[in-house]
Design a protein around this motif. Sequence first.
Motif, PDB file in Angstrom:
ATOM      1  N   LEU A 198      -6.984  38.671  26.308  1.00  0.00           N
ATOM      2  CA  LEU A 198      -7.385  37.820  27.431  1.00  0.00           C
ATOM      3  C   LEU A 198      -6.595  36.509  27.430  1.00  0.00           C
ATOM      4  O   LEU A 198      -6.261  35.985  28.491  1.00  0.00           O
ATOM      5  CB  LEU A 198      -8.886  37.532  27.361  1.00  0.00           C
ATOM      6  CG  LEU A 198      -9.493  36.881  28.609  1.00  0.00           C
ATOM      7  CD1 LEU A 198      -9.540  37.893  29.751  1.00  0.00           C
ATOM      8  CD2 LEU A 198     -10.895  36.350  28.331  1.00  0.00           C
ATOM      9  N   LYS A 208      -4.384  35.067  30.380  1.00  0.00           N
ATOM     10  CA  LYS A 208      -4.629  33.721  30.905  1.00  0.00           C
ATOM     11  C   LYS A 208      -3.324  32.968  31.130  1.00  0.00           C
ATOM     12  O   LYS A 208      -3.142  32.290  32.153  1.00  0.00           O
ATOM     13  CB  LYS A 208      -5.524  32.955  29.937  1.00  0.00           C
ATOM     14  CG  LYS A 208      -5.903  31.553  30.373  1.00  0.00           C
ATOM     15  CD  LYS A 208      -6.827  30.916  29.351  1.00  0.00           C
ATOM     16  CE  LYS A 208      -7.241  29.512  29.764  1.00  0.00           C
ATOM     17  NZ  LYS A 208      -8.180  28.918  28.766  1.00  0.00           N
ATOM     18  N   LEU A 235     -14.128  41.032  29.127  1.00  0.00           N
ATOM     19  CA  LEU A 235     -14.244  39.575  29.222  1.00  0.00           C
ATOM     20  C   LEU A 235     -13.569  39.079  30.498  1.00  0.00           C
ATOM     21  O   LEU A 235     -12.495  39.544  30.874  1.00  0.00           O
ATOM     22  CB  LEU A 235     -13.590  38.913  27.997  1.00  0.00           C
ATOM     23  CG  LEU A 235     -14.129  39.333  26.620  1.00  0.00           C
ATOM     24  CD1 LEU A 235     -13.311  38.670  25.513  1.00  0.00           C
ATOM     25  CD2 LEU A 235     -15.602  38.983  26.484  1.00  0.00           C
ATOM     26  N   TRP A 236     -14.218  38.126  31.156  1.00  0.00           N
ATOM     27  CA  TRP A 236     -13.662  37.517  32.369  1.00  0.00           C
ATOM     28  C   TRP A 236     -14.329  36.171  32.584  1.00  0.00           C
ATOM     29  O   TRP A 236     -15.451  35.931  32.127  1.00  0.00           O
ATOM     30  CB  TRP A 236     -13.861  38.430  33.577  1.00  0.00           C
ATOM     31  CG  TRP A 236     -13.325  37.860  34.868  1.00  0.00           C
ATOM     32  CD1 TRP A 236     -14.037  37.426  35.944  1.00  0.00           C
ATOM     33  CD2 TRP A 236     -11.948  37.638  35.186  1.00  0.00           C
ATOM     34  NE1 TRP A 236     -13.203  36.962  36.926  1.00  0.00           N
ATOM     35  CE2 TRP A 236     -11.899  37.083  36.491  1.00  0.00           C
ATOM     36  CE3 TRP A 236     -10.752  37.850  34.508  1.00  0.00           C
ATOM     37  CZ2 TRP A 236     -10.710  36.738  37.113  1.00  0.00           C
ATOM     38  CZ3 TRP A 236      -9.563  37.512  35.134  1.00  0.00           C
ATOM     39  CH2 TRP A 236      -9.544  36.965  36.423  1.00  0.00           C
ATOM     40  N   TRP A 237     -13.626  35.301  33.303  1.00  0.00           N
ATOM     41  CA  TRP A 237     -14.151  33.971  33.575  1.00  0.00           C
ATOM     42  C   TRP A 237     -14.989  33.985  34.851  1.00  0.00           C
ATOM     43  O   TRP A 237     -14.536  34.451  35.900  1.00  0.00           O
ATOM     44  CB  TRP A 237     -13.009  32.973  33.745  1.00  0.00           C
ATOM     45  CG  TRP A 237     -12.129  32.869  32.532  1.00  0.00           C
ATOM     46  CD1 TRP A 237     -12.306  32.051  31.455  1.00  0.00           C
ATOM     47  CD2 TRP A 237     -10.930  33.611  32.289  1.00  0.00           C
ATOM     48  NE1 TRP A 237     -11.299  32.247  30.538  1.00  0.00           N
ATOM     49  CE2 TRP A 237     -10.436  33.189  31.021  1.00  0.00           C
ATOM     50  CE3 TRP A 237     -10.233  34.597  32.987  1.00  0.00           C
ATOM     51  CZ2 TRP A 237      -9.276  33.709  30.468  1.00  0.00           C
ATOM     52  CZ3 TRP A 237      -9.080  35.119  32.435  1.00  0.00           C
ATOM     53  CH2 TRP A 237      -8.599  34.672  31.193  1.00  0.00           C
ATOM     54  N   PRO A 286     -15.006  32.397  28.681  1.00  0.00           N
ATOM     55  CA  PRO A 286     -15.147  33.707  29.354  1.00  0.00           C
ATOM     56  C   PRO A 286     -16.526  34.307  29.123  1.00  0.00           C
ATOM     57  O   PRO A 286     -17.144  34.122  28.074  1.00  0.00           O
ATOM     58  CB  PRO A 286     -14.045  34.554  28.719  1.00  0.00           C
ATOM     59  CG  PRO A 286     -13.731  33.883  27.414  1.00  0.00           C
ATOM     60  CD  PRO A 286     -13.970  32.431  27.640  1.00  0.00           C
TER      61      PRO A 286
END
Length: 459
Positions: A75, A79, A201-203, A212
């Motif tokens: 991730l 990013k 996972l993500w924001w 995240p």
Amino acid sequence: MPMPPVTDVLKALESDFSERSYEDKFVSQDDVRFVQLLCGTIRQREDGHYEMPLPFKDNNPPALPNNNRLATIRLEHLKKKLKIHTQYFDHYKAFMEETISNGDAEPAPVSSEGDIVWYIPHHGVYHPRKPDKLRVVFDCSAKFRGISLNDTLLTGPDLTNSLVGVLCRFRKEAMAVTCDIEKMFHQFSVSPEFRNYLRFLWWEGGQLDTEPKEYRMAVHLFGAGSSPGCANFALKYLAQQHKVDYTAASAFIENNFYVDDGLTSVSSVEEAQKLIVEAQELCKSGGLHRHKFNSNQSDVLSCIDPSERATTTGPLNLKPDMTPDGHVLGIQWSIENDTFGFNVVTKDQQPTRRGILSIVASLYDPLGFVAPFVLSGKCILQELCRRGIGWDDLLPEMLAPRWEEWKNGLQMLKEITIPRCYHPPDFGKVVKVELHHFSDASNVGYGACSYLRYKNDED
């Protein structure tokens, strides 16, 4: 440079045998277990969508290690790319927000000690023919401590219909109909008890400077080795469930879809309209959305809302997305003229054995319309192999004219058109059909040709 992978060489030499009949497909014990598992567990939710488990190889879900660290590292690399490329970020964020908002993904519950969870890294891939369309691919093959999610999944038997069979039936009658299923994999849900294997996972809101959040996919996702098998199984299961109520539509969905693309032909406008309406109703009952309808007769599409029709009447590429990139020849259907033609995009390649193999192997002609032309290119490659020419050695002078002539012939393929339908639209009632086969072989190649002879009731 190393020689091309063995798979590339085999693809060039065995391309004539790429299609197998359903009866020839090998069914393993794992395939039997896959079908038995889904037959006993598939269920229909209240919203119509079918729900299936992840088909693990073992009877019990595997005890995978917690790979949060791997997902976090991947991730961070993502990013950096998102911050550098603004358009990439905008498309990625839009994809993720849509995935979460429509329920294809959900916030992951807080895991308790002892819970088995698995995190899937992800990255974005642009469609080769649609530079503004980004698809987020979940990397289910990413290994952690020597294992990946795909290593634990059954892929199931090959339930995909023969592309040659679909295209041949597409040519049978005067009225052609095409459509596809919107986001096919995402239309089939994963049983809730298996979703912790699909965490990512993500924001939240795409805010890259925040911590995240953990989400998990609620549907069978693009990237899992089991997804094509599950989607094809559920699609055929849906067709079988409604075989009595929607006989024609059921046969269309079961036999004339190649993955998510449907192609068929019928004898009249009325029959085509009835098929479209029935197929929409059948798919709706399973939570599927069929759209991008098209036909060689505009009257056929009058039965559906304009929003459900294809946005263009230009030539339709009959090349599935899963075929390798870099094709220099792709078959197209001209909707206006109702003919097949060829889309030729030449790529600069060095005149070496490697370059020739790259071009010859990339030709896409599933129905063999230009097989004699392709054979000429293969004969040049055959001669290079016989002479022991290295992969990166330049073409011998004596073969250079043959290669240049063959390459120039690629552009001439644009002038070739083949009627889609086997018979003229005003042919009348067909009372007899005959199939005549001819074949021959020599020391350098072999060939076969089939003639379809129709007889009407006017004789």
